[in-house]
Scaffold this active site. Structure first.
Site, short mmCIF file in Angstrom:
data_model
loop_
_atom_site.label_atom_id
_atom_site.label_comp_id
_atom_site.label_asym_id
_atom_site.label_seq_id
_atom_site.Cartn_x
_atom_site.Cartn_y
_atom_site.Cartn_z
N ASP A 1 6.53 0.62 6.28
CA ASP A 1 5.08 0.45 6.15
C ASP A 1 4.50 1.54 5.25
OD1 ASP A 1 2.51 -0.36 6.51
OD2 ASP A 1 2.33 0.34 8.57
N HIS B 1 4.72 2.79 12.41
CA HIS B 1 3.70 3.65 13.02
C HIS B 1 4.27 4.48 14.18
CE1 HIS B 1 -0.15 1.45 11.43
NE2 HIS B 1 0.85 1.41 10.57
N GLU C 1 -5.06 1.56 3.02
CA GLU C 1 -4.91 0.41 3.92
C GLU C 1 -5.02 0.83 5.38
OE1 GLU C 1 -3.03 -2.62 6.49
OE2 GLU C 1 -2.39 -0.55 6.22
N GLU C 2 -4.43 1.98 5.69
CA GLU C 2 -4.36 2.39 7.10
C GLU C 2 -5.71 2.84 7.65
OE1 GLU C 2 -1.88 1.69 8.77
OE2 GLU C 2 -0.10 1.67 7.49
N ASP D 1 -0.33 4.34 1.03
CA ASP D 1 -0.64 5.32 2.08
C ASP D 1 0.17 5.01 3.34
OD1 ASP D 1 -2.26 2.94 2.37
OD2 ASP D 1 -3.48 4.00 3.85
N ASP E 1 1.31 -10.29 0.70
CA ASP E 1 1.11 -8.92 1.18
C ASP E 1 2.06 -8.68 2.36
OD1 ASP E 1 0.07 -6.35 1.47
OD2 ASP E 1 -1.81 -7.00 2.42
N HIS F 1 0.83 -1.22 0.00
CA HIS F 1 0.00 0.00 0.00
C HIS F 1 0.85 1.26 0.00
CE1 HIS F 1 0.39 0.82 4.41
NE2 HIS F 1 0.44 -0.49 4.51
#
Ligand SMILES: [Zn+2]
Length: 486
Positions: A156, A459, A190-191, A123, A217, A121
Site C-alpha cells: 500500500d 497498515h 491518499e491516506e 504516500d 486503482d 499513491h
C-alpha cells in the site's frame, strides 16, 4: 384437520423442491475465459527488486496533522523515479499537480480512442512507535530477505507506483507504440483523503474534457483461503466504495459543580443518544454480497448456493448469519461507529458542552443527508445538536459488463485460470472515488495475493511482498497495459 396437514405438507414439499431447484440452477458460470497469448516481459529480476526496495526507503508518510508533511521525502522520491525510469520520463508528458502528485501521459496514435488510467499513491501510513519493535525489519530500510521485500508501502501502495512504472519502462524499451493513450497518476495524500492529490488530478483532467475508457486503482486483491465458500482463489475487483460521514453530536448544558448535579448531565444526554444509535442500526441488504457471490457461485459449496439462491425465502436467516462477521456486515449496511467523546476538563465540574463524533460508512444508495436525517429521528431529543462534518457520498457502482472490466478479468485469468474474478463493494476508501467524474468504469484491484496470514499487514506490522508476487505484478501490468492500449 387431516386435510389441512396434508395441504401444509404439500406446500412444504413444494417449497423444498423450489429451494433445491434454485440452488442448482439459479447461478450460471459467469467467469470470463482467460486471455491467451499475453505479451511476456523480460525482466532483470535483481535490479527490479532492488529498485522497489529503494523506493521503500523514502519515508513519504501522510500524517493527519498536515504540518508534519515531509516535502523533501516526496521530492527525493520524484528524483529517484526519474533516475530509475529514464525512458518513461523521456517519453511521457509529466504534469506536477499541487507540487507533489505525478501525472504521466503517453499519447496514443488514435485520438478517437478514450485513454486508460492506471493510478496509485506514493504516500504511506505512519508506523506507530509502539509497534516499531515488533517489525522484523525496519519499515523504511527497504530490506530484501527470505524471498520478500519488506517495509511500509510494499503493498500500500508503492507496489502500484513501481510496478506500473517498471511495466511502462519495459514496454517503451520493447518499442511501445500504443493506439490508445495511457495515463499514470500517483497521488501524494491518499491516506489523508486525497484532496490535494487525486481529487486535484481528477479535476485537472475533467477541466480538459478528458473521459477515460476505464480507470484502475488499488482496492481489491486476490483472496486465497479467505472466502470459506470456495476453494479457488478469488480476485476481487472493487466496483464501488462506501461513503464516509462524521456527525458531531453536541449537548450544551448549564454546567456547575458536580456536588449538585441535575438528574441528567450533558454527558448523560449524549450517552443516551449514542446508545439509541447503536440499538438502531441501519437496515441491512444483500445486494452487494449477492453480486459478489453470484460471480463465483458455480464453484461455491452447495449449502451456500442453496442459501443465496433462495434469498426470497431465507433472507432473514442469511442476514443474521452474515452480520456476525464485521467485514461482511460492512458490505451489507451503513455502519455506525462512535469514535470520539469529550465532557468537562475536570472531574468535579459538570460539562457545559459534551460532544461525540460518530463515524458512518455509507452504503451506495444512501446519502450523507439521509443518514443525518435518520440519526436525528432516532435520537429524537432536541437537546442533542447533530452537526455534519466530513462528508463523502458513496461512489456510483461501475458496471461488470464494460470492456474494461472484461479486459481486467480475462488478463487476470490469463495469468492463472484457477483464479475466479468477482466484483465487490469496498468498505474502505480510495483515491478512485474522485475518478468517477472522468469515467463510468472505475475498478479497484491490485495484482497481489492475500491469505489469512498476510491479510492484515497493510497498515499493520511487517508489511511486505513476496518477490515472486512483485514480479508477477509487473508481468501482469506489462500485459494489461499492452492489451488496453492496443
Ligand atoms: Zn492505499
Amino acid at each position: 384437520m387431516k386435510k389441512t396437514i396434508i395441504g401444509l405438507g404439500a406446500v412444504l414439499i413444494g417449497l423444498i423442491a423450489i429451494v433445491l431447484f434454485r440452488a442448482s440452477t439459479v447461478f450460471e458460470d459467469v467467469q470470463i475465459p482467460p486471455a491467451e497469448n499475453l505479451a511476456r516481459v523480460e525482466l532483470d529480476e535483481e535490479r527490479v527488486v532492488e529498485r522497489m526496495a529503494g523506493a521503500i526507503r523514502f519515508p513519504t508518510i501522510s500524517h493527519d496533522d498536515r504540518s508534519n508533511f515531509d516535502a523533501d521525502a516526496f521530492l527525493a522520491l520524484h528524483d529517484y523515479l526519474r533516475e530509475s525510469f529514464p525512458l518513461v520520463h523521456e517519453r511521457a508528458e509529466l504534469t506536477l499537480i499541487n507540487d507533489y502528485s505525478l501525472l504521466f501521459h503517453i499519447a496514443g496514435s488514435d485520438s478517437s480512442l478514450k485513454p486508460v488510467m492506471f493510478m496509485g499513491h506514493m504516500d504511506v501510513v505512519p508506523v506507530d512507535d509502539v509497534t516499531l519493535a515488533e517489525w522484523t525489519h525496519d519499515p523504511f530500510a527497504g530490506v530484501v530477505a527470505g524471498g520478500e521485500i519488506w517495509g511500509r508501502g510494499t503493498i500500500d501502495n508503492k507496489l502500484s507506483v513501481m510496478s506500473f512504472l517498471e511495466a511502462t519502462e519495459a514496454l517503451i524499451r520493447d518499442g511501445f507504440e500504443p493506439e490508445r493513450s495511457l495515463y499514470l497518476s500517483f497521488g501524494h495524500d491518499e491516506e489523508v483523503g486525497g484532496l490535494d492529490g487525486a481529487k486535484a488530478v481528477a479535476e485537472h483532467l475533467a477541466e480538459q474534457g478528458i473521459q477515460f475508457e476505464f480507470v484502475v486503482d488499488e482496492g481489491g486483491v486476490i483472496l486465497e483461503g479467505i472466502i470459506q465458500s470456495v476453494d479457488r482463489p478469488v480476485a476481487m475487483i472493487g466496483v464501488a466504495e462506501k461513503g464516509y460521514l462524521n456527525l458531531r453530536l453536541r449537548v450544551d448544558a448549564p454546567g456547575g459543580h458536580s456536588s449538585r448535579p441535575p438528574p441528567q448531565s450533558g454527558l448523560g444526554i449524549l450517552s443516551r443518544a449514542i446508545v439509541k444509535l447503536e440499538d438502531n442500526p441501519f437496515p441491512s441488504e444483500l445486494t452487494h454480497i449477492k453480486k459478489t457471490f453470484s460471480a463465483y457461485a458455480a464453484d461455491a459449496k452447495f449449502t451456500d448456493r442453496l442459501a443465496m439462491g433462495n434469498t426470497w425465502l431465507l433472507s432473514p436467516i442469511i442476514k443474521a448469519a452474515l452480520l456476525k462477521d464485521q467485514a461482511v456486515a460492512g458490505a451489507m449496511r451503513t455502519t455506525t461507529a462512535a469514535t470520539m467523546a469529550s465532557g468537562s476538563s475536570k472531574s468535579n465540574i459538570l460539562p457545559t458542552r459534551a460532544e461525540a463524533v460518530v463515524n458512518f460508512r455509507i452504503l451506495p444508495g444512501d446519502t450523507a443527508e439521509l443518514v443525518r436525517d435518520r440519526v436525528v429521528d432516532i435520537i429524537d431529543d432536541e437537546r442533542v445538536e447533530v452537526i455534519m462534518e466530513t462528508n463523502i457520498n458513496p461512489s456510483p457502482v461501475s458496471p461488470t459488463d464494460s470492456w474494461g472490466y472484461e479486459l481486467l478479468s480475462r488478463t487476470i485469468r490469463g495469468f492463472d485460470d484457477d483464479i475466479l474474478v468477482a466484483p465487490n463493494l469496498l468498505i474502505g476508501g480510495t483515491d478512485a472515488r474522485y475518478f468517477h467524474a472522468v469515467s463510468p468504469n472505475v475498478y479497484r484491484f491490485i495484482m497481489v495475493r492475500a491469505n489469512p496470514d498476510t491479510l492484515n499487514i497493510v497498515h499493520g506490522i511487517d508489511e511486505r511482498i513476496a518477490i515472486e508476487d512483485y514480479l508477477t505484478a509487473i508481468r501482469f501490468y506489462y500485459a494489461l497495459i499492452r492489451e488496453a492500449t492496443g
